[in-house]
Motif scaffolding. Structure first.
Motif, PDB file in Angstrom:
ATOM      1  N   SER A 158      -2.029  23.643  41.838  1.00 62.52           N
ATOM      2  CA  SER A 158      -2.017  24.335  40.540  1.00 62.52           C
ATOM      3  C   SER A 158      -2.074  23.339  39.392  1.00 62.52           C
ATOM      4  N   GLY A 159      -3.293  23.039  38.945  1.00 59.97           N
ATOM      5  CA  GLY A 159      -3.482  22.217  37.768  1.00 59.97           C
ATOM      6  C   GLY A 159      -4.011  20.820  38.007  1.00 59.97           C
ATOM      7  N   ILE A 160      -4.322  20.466  39.258  1.00 56.60           N
ATOM      8  CA  ILE A 160      -4.861  19.137  39.528  1.00 56.60           C
ATOM      9  C   ILE A 160      -6.316  19.079  39.064  1.00 56.60           C
ATOM     10  N   ARG A 161      -6.588  18.196  38.124  1.00 55.50           N
ATOM     11  CA  ARG A 161      -7.929  18.072  37.561  1.00 55.50           C
ATOM     12  C   ARG A 161      -8.485  16.652  37.686  1.00 55.50           C
ATOM     13  N   ARG A 162      -7.609  15.643  37.601  1.00 57.05           N
ATOM     14  CA  ARG A 162      -8.021  14.245  37.603  1.00 57.05           C
ATOM     15  C   ARG A 162      -7.088  13.422  38.496  1.00 57.05           C
ATOM     16  N   GLY A 163      -7.498  12.173  38.731  1.00 55.92           N
ATOM     17  CA  GLY A 163      -6.676  11.295  39.546  1.00 55.92           C
ATOM     18  C   GLY A 163      -5.295  11.083  38.965  1.00 55.92           C
TER      19      GLY A 163
END
Length: 374
Positions: free
Chosen positions: A301-306
């Motif tokens: 839930s909400g992982i978009r970038r490293g």
């Protein structure tokens, strides 16, 4: 990568989303991008990461970096799995098969959804990397048991049980567009080709009377009556590791461990179920502390970038699930789009781990981050 030619697919998440908005059917985009109610939980998931800042360290040898982790006896090259996303056929004709091939190319595990556009067996046949199966726990116990048996026979290595969706959330975008993909025959292949589900029908061929078959599917999709005592049913019908998805309270996490589950996924379903729910990242530290080293804790839930993955791992996650970014990649470029998203994400993760002064995922702990001043 930087050889004078711009990349074929957007690199930034925001640009991926905008490209998908432009290229996808309006209903398909709304179904993936949307959340429950006013979508405050979707927005809160994103804002939650801003509350934590990475503290880079210097003069540490980060020339070689190790992103590998181990989950349930399998070594993963990076702490990243593809989240289960249903009805991928609304995004691309090859749907989960394209995602499986991209996962193979990059070596990232894939979690296949109960409501996939291809059957779990077809997806497993395409999948060469680690695969888990996500179960929507049917109100028809025979169907649930059949799905568990089929997933194990197909070669999936763990069962992810999504428990925050006994009913579909109030999703205003879909309501305004009068859209539910299941009613258009999307995401139902696992059901319509399941012997236990077909036993519910008056005909052996669900497509002979699709209206009645879809009504039966809607009736048995979820089970709002489930309690902790029902977890024993899962263990009775599979020997695979059982991972509960949708955990947001430390007491629930502790109780799950007491009931013998093998892993947890901290998730609010990407903001798609409860408007105004706690951001998943805010729930993560207490849950990680509550269960300690008893079971793996994953984050969704909400992982978009490293950098998002680094902050989640520093707060106690053993690995993270990537969702909407790869869905947009699928929608705009099929297998190639998914592979581009994954390679960009992993490159970002590897680079940011090193630039933070850490040489391995094991070094990511609370000392890696601090609360932002408000």
């Amino acid at each position: 990568m930087l050889e004078g030619e711009p990349p074929e697919f957007p690199v930034a998440y925001e640009d991926l989303e905008e490209r998908a908005r432009e290229e996808l059917d309006e209903k398909a985009f709304a179904y993936v991008a949307g959340g429950a109610g006013a979508e405050s939980t979707v927005e809160a998931n994103d804002r939650a990461f801003d509350a934590w800042q990475i503290v880079p360290r210097i003069l540490r040898d980060v020339s070689d970096r190790d992103l590998s982790v181990e989950l349930f006896g399998s070594e993963l090259s990076a702490p990243v799995l593809l989240a289960p996303i249903g009805v991928q056929g609304i995004l691309h004709d090859e749907a989960e098969l394209a995602v499986a091939r991209a996962a193979n190319a990059v070596g990232v595990p894939m979690i296949s959804s109960s409501v996939s556009s291809y059957t779990m067996e077809e997806i497993a046949d395409e999948l060469e990397t680690t695969g888990w199966f996500q179960l929507y726990w049917s109100a028809d116990r025979d169907v649930a048991a059949s799905f568990l048996e089929r997933a194990e026979d197909a070669g999936f290595e763990a069962i992810v049980v999504t428990l925050d969706t006994p009913k579909m959330g109030w999703r205003e975008r879909d309501i305004e567009l009068a859209y539910l993909p299941f009613l258009e025959g999307q995401g139902i292949r696992n059901y319509f080709e399941d012997d236990a589900f077909c036993d519910r029908l008056e005909t052996d061929d669900p497509w002979a009377d699709p209206e009645a078959s879809l009504e039966s599917f809607i009736d048995c999709f979820g089970d709002a009556s489930l309690t902790w005592d029902d977890l024993s049913f899962l263990r009775e019908h599979t020997d695979l590791p059982i991972v509960l998805k949708g955990v947001l309270h430390p007491d629930d996490a502790s109780r799950a461990v007491e009931h013998g589950v093998d892993g947890l996924i901290v998730s609010n379903h990407g903001g798609r179920q409860v408007d105004g729910a706690i951001p998943a990242l805010e729930a993560l530290p207490e849950i990680a502390e509550a269960v300690g080293d008893d079971v793996p804790v994953l984050f969704d839930s909400g992982i978009r970038r490293g950098s998002d993955a680094i902050r989640a791992i520093a707060l106690g996650a053993d690995a993270v699930l990537l969702g909407r970014p790869y869905a947009y990649g699928l929608g705009i470029g099929g297998e190639d789009g998914v592979e581009a998203v994954l390679r960009n994400f992993l490159a970002d993760l590897d680079l940011t781990v090193g630039l933070s002064g850490r040489a391995s995922v094991d070094e990511l702990d609370r000392s890696t981050i601090r609360r932002a001043e408000r």
